[in-house]
Design an enzyme around this catalytic site. Structure first.
Site, mmCIF file in Angstrom:
data_model
loop_
_atom_site.group_PDB
_atom_site.id
_atom_site.type_symbol
_atom_site.label_atom_id
_atom_site.label_comp_id
_atom_site.label_asym_id
_atom_site.label_seq_id
_atom_site.Cartn_x
_atom_site.Cartn_y
_atom_site.Cartn_z
ATOM 1 N N GLU A 57 47.572 29.806 76.141
ATOM 2 C CA GLU A 57 47.771 31.552 75.835
ATOM 3 C C GLU A 57 48.594 32.342 75.574
ATOM 4 O O GLU A 57 48.245 32.565 74.929
ATOM 5 C CB GLU A 57 46.762 33.199 77.168
ATOM 6 N N ASP A 58 49.916 31.921 76.110
ATOM 7 C CA ASP A 58 50.717 32.241 75.783
ATOM 8 C C ASP A 58 52.451 31.316 75.024
ATOM 9 O O ASP A 58 53.354 31.931 74.587
ATOM 10 C CB ASP A 58 51.296 33.189 76.933
#
Ligand code: MN
Length: 754
Positions: free
Chosen positions: A107-108
């Site tokens: 996600e990051d």
């Protein structure tokens, strides 16, 4: 301390770009290594190759999270390491621990599932992907009564129980470190934890986690209340210390005397459960009596009952408080004997008695499955629930399949999807977009034309998956398509569609019947269908009786569907009128005769492509606007339109001319599409079919169906298309385009003539 939360708005690692960055990064690298070093002690249960894989995952995650920081200022990687440590307490396997280390990487850090699959294999990539998907779901606490559905959806969405366990570990660590977060965020995250994650932990029997999540939520939702209770508890604990010690010593001594090996430990209810009890029973803290208790662990199930007997001899039991959760386990596998005894100085104390195996299940629930495996899985298990988990495990040896089996017990066959406004809808597994549309409202279903799933365009027949956000596109002018009946899954959608089609066919047939009867009456010299006025009531009654129809509507529908011949009905009207002394209109009669010679009469059926259930276009010749056409009123199946040159049309003309109906195409070039059959003979060369398809697409013609001879060795072969065109000109343009292709030998319309 580090803190961050897993909702994207506040969990995104912050990037600090201060002048001392290099130094900060160097310190971060050392902190990361130190934390990982500590974690290594907890994963000693893994075989060396497993430990090695976890090490690689840490290096990868460490690099991915470089220069990302928690709210506390700690390097971000400390969070995945802490989550992994929690998972290690459950003795999860190497893949799960790797996924825990990598859980925020996708996600990051711009890492894709493919990257992870290439580096760590598909299992780890799937787990991380599953976690990333769960992260995208946000529970909207304003929606009432949705928590249960949301919980079920979370569980149903996870293809693998390990995803849920890692998620719970993630949430636990975030809750533990919530103090570092801005206070404004506590409320939302804590209530989500209390309503969603704590109950999931409970459902899966992870009672220790359940209690911890509840307490941490309570602490951040009602900080003041929590602190007050905590002070009260500390005081009361000091007061009870002597009592607790005395009871424990007495029990130890008694079981020593009997040479029964037991393990006894004091236990204390959580602040949250004390608080709940106060609320439920309107009690003050001082009135809550069962805050303290004892847990006794014994070797066998029989020992549990023996121990109970011994305790009941030592202290007086409180009537009605004994519960046998061994004989009847709770649905999450929990087993224990519970009893409350009146101890010294009249204080009542609760006892829980269980075996070691029961204890592991009582604390770790479904995670006991791994805990037991890690202990070498001796066969001294006497909890049925755990045994059944282990049976499934030995049969499948696959965590995904294992979870599927457990899920069967946990939920009915449902999936959970969202409306664009975040309302959760429970649907039958296999439900399609159309089922969803009808679940919202019949009008949404009736007018559905397309949809978006998670923002991507999707067809109406797309099968839904848990967690999908589904948006339906409607068009006032669109109507249900009979084809839908072929793929809908829910009874509701099926019956709504059927009902609609029935009503629609009925009203269309009635309109057609009206046209046909008007036409037949005019040929008899009657200008229009007699109305329902009082003067005509006797006339109608007579005709309906003859035709055996219940009403005017029924009669017209019967005519439209071909059950009743319009000419026959018209002749009965005529006979009745004559018997009432009326004469046919001579002028009208001569007009009719004149018009039938050339001009189209007013009562001709107009084909505009809209009356699709009472008018069918014959599949032999597939007429399109611009073609000369004729129509035949079949018996019970409405009007069938043929190309005038079609061999079948000519035969009907010869044998059954009574049932022919004049038709014409609507004049305004409507934008409806019609199917037309085309035969294309090609030289059998590589790529020729693609070329044909491209030319058709260039001519703006859609291919609805393609059939071809399965004779690849032939020099030439015939392709039979059904094309979607507006009219004859459109079709001709397509044929010309096809003929221009050098490998096309010929391209013709399929039209059976003599
Ligand atoms: Mn996380």
């Amino acid at each position: 301390m580090n803190a961050a939360f897993n909702s994207k708005s506040d969990d995104t690692p912050r990037t600090l770009s201060e002048p001392t960055l290099d130094e900060r990064l160097e310190i971060a690298a050392r902190v990361s290594a130190a934390h990982f070093e500590v974690m290594l002690d907890h994963i000693a249960y893994l075989p060396p190759e497993g430990q090695n894989l976890v090490h690689q995952a840490w290096q990868y995650a460490d690099k991915a999270h470089t220069n990302q920081w928690r709210s506390s200022g700690d390097p971000y990687i400390t969070h995945p390491i802490a989550v992994t440590t929690i998972c290690a307490h459950w003795k999860l396997d190497a893949s799960a621990l790797m996924a825990a280390l990598l859980h925020d990487a996708m996600e990051d850090c711009g890492i894709t599932k493919q990257d992870l699959a290439a580096k760590f294999g598909p299992v780890v990539a799937d787990l991380v992907d599953g976690l990333t998907k769960l992260d995208k779901l946000h529970f909207n606490t304003r929606e009432e009564n949705q928590a249960e559905s949301f919980r079920k959806m979370l569980l149903a969405m996870a293809k693998d129980i390990r995803v849920i366990l890692i998620k719970l570990a993630d949430r636990t660590h975030n809750m533990r470190t919530m103090g570092d977060m801005p206070r404004s965020k506590w409320g939302r995250i804590a209530s989500e934890t209390l309503e969603i994650y704590a109950p999931i932990a409970h459902r899966l029997g992870l009672n220790q986690t359940y209690r911890e999540l509840q307490d941490l939520s309570f602490r951040h939702l009602r900080p003041w209340r929590y602190e007050t209770l905590q002070k009260a508890l500390t005081k009361s604990r000091a007061r009870r210390r002597d009592l607790v010690q005395r009871v424990q010593q007495d029990i130890d001594a008694e079981f020593d005397r009997l040479s029964m090996p037991i393990r006894i430990a004091g236990r204390e209810n959580t602040l949250y459960s004390v608080y709940q009890k106060m609320l439920r029973h309107h009690l003050s803290f001082a009135q809550v009596t069962d805050i303290y208790g004892f847990r006794i662990i014994v070797p066998t199930t029989t020992d549990c009952y023996t121990t109970l007997g011994v305790l009941h001899q030592m202290y007086k039991p409180v009537p009605g408080k004994f519960k046998d959760h061994i004989a009847i386990a709770k649905s999450n596998g929990y087993q224990s004997l519970h009893t409350t005894l009146v101890g010294p100085s009249g204080v009542s104390i609760e006892f829980q008695i269980r075996t070691e195996a029961m204890h592991i299940v009582a604390e770790a629930g479904i995670a006991a499955h791994w805990l037991y495996k890690a202990q070498g899985g001796q066969d001294t298990l006497n909890t049925k629930w755990l045994q059944s988990l282990l049976d499934i495990q030995t049969e499948t040896n696959d965590a995904t399949e294992f979870w599927d089996n457990v899920k069967v017990d946990l939920f009915p066959d449902s999936i959970y999807v969202f409306t664009p406004k975040s309302k959760i809808m429970a649907m039958t597994r296999g439900a399609t977009v159309i089922d969803f549309a009808y679940a919202i409202h019949s009008n949404v279903g009736h007018h559905a034309v397309s949809s978006f799933i998670n923002g991507e365009p999707a067809s109406l027949r797309t099968e839904l998956k848990s967690g999908d956000v589904v948006q339906i596109v409607t068009d006032e002018n669109a109507n249900p398509n009979p084809v839908w009946l072929g793929f809908v899954k829910t009874g509701r959608a099926r019956s709504k569609i059927r009902n609609y089609l029935k009503t629609a066919a009925h009203s269309e047939s009635m309109v057609l019947g009206e046209t046909l009867l008007t036409q037949a009456l005019r040929e008899e010299g009657i200008a229009a269908i007699p109305d329902n006025e009082e003067a005509n009531q006797a006339l109608w009654a007579e005709v309906l009786l003859k035709a055996k129809s219940k009403s005017r509507e029924d009669l017209l529908t019967d005519i439209g569907m071909g059950h009743q011949a319009a000419g026959w009905v018209a002749r009965h009207f005529m006979a009745q009128l004559v018997s009432q002394g009326q004469r046919p209109n001579a002028v009208l009669l001569s007009q009719e005769r004149f018009s039938s010679a050339g001009k189209i009469s007013q009562s001709t059926v107009v084909l505009d492509g809209s009356n699709n259930s009472s008018v069918r276009y014959a599949p032999c010749c597939r007429p399109v606007p611009g073609d000369p056409v004729m129509a035949y009123l079949g018996r019970g199946d409405g009007l069938q339109v043929h190309h005038a040159q079609c061999v079948n049309a000519k035969r009907l003309q010869a044998t059954d001319s009574e049932r022919l109906v004049p038709v014409e195409w609507a004049e305004d070039g409507n934008q409806k599409l019609y199917d037309s059959g085309v035969s294309v003979t090609i030289h059998n060369q590589k790529g020729v079919l693609a070329r044909v398809a491209t030319e058709l697409s260039n001519a703006n013609v859609d291919i609805r169906r393609l059939e071809m001879d399965d004779e690849a060795a032939m020099q030439t072969m015939e392709l039979r298309f059904i094309l979607s065109v507006h009219d004859q000109q459109h079709l001709e343009a397509a044929l010309r385009a096809l003929r221009r292709i050098t490998t096309v030998v010929r391209a013709n319309r399929i039209l059976p003539t003599e």
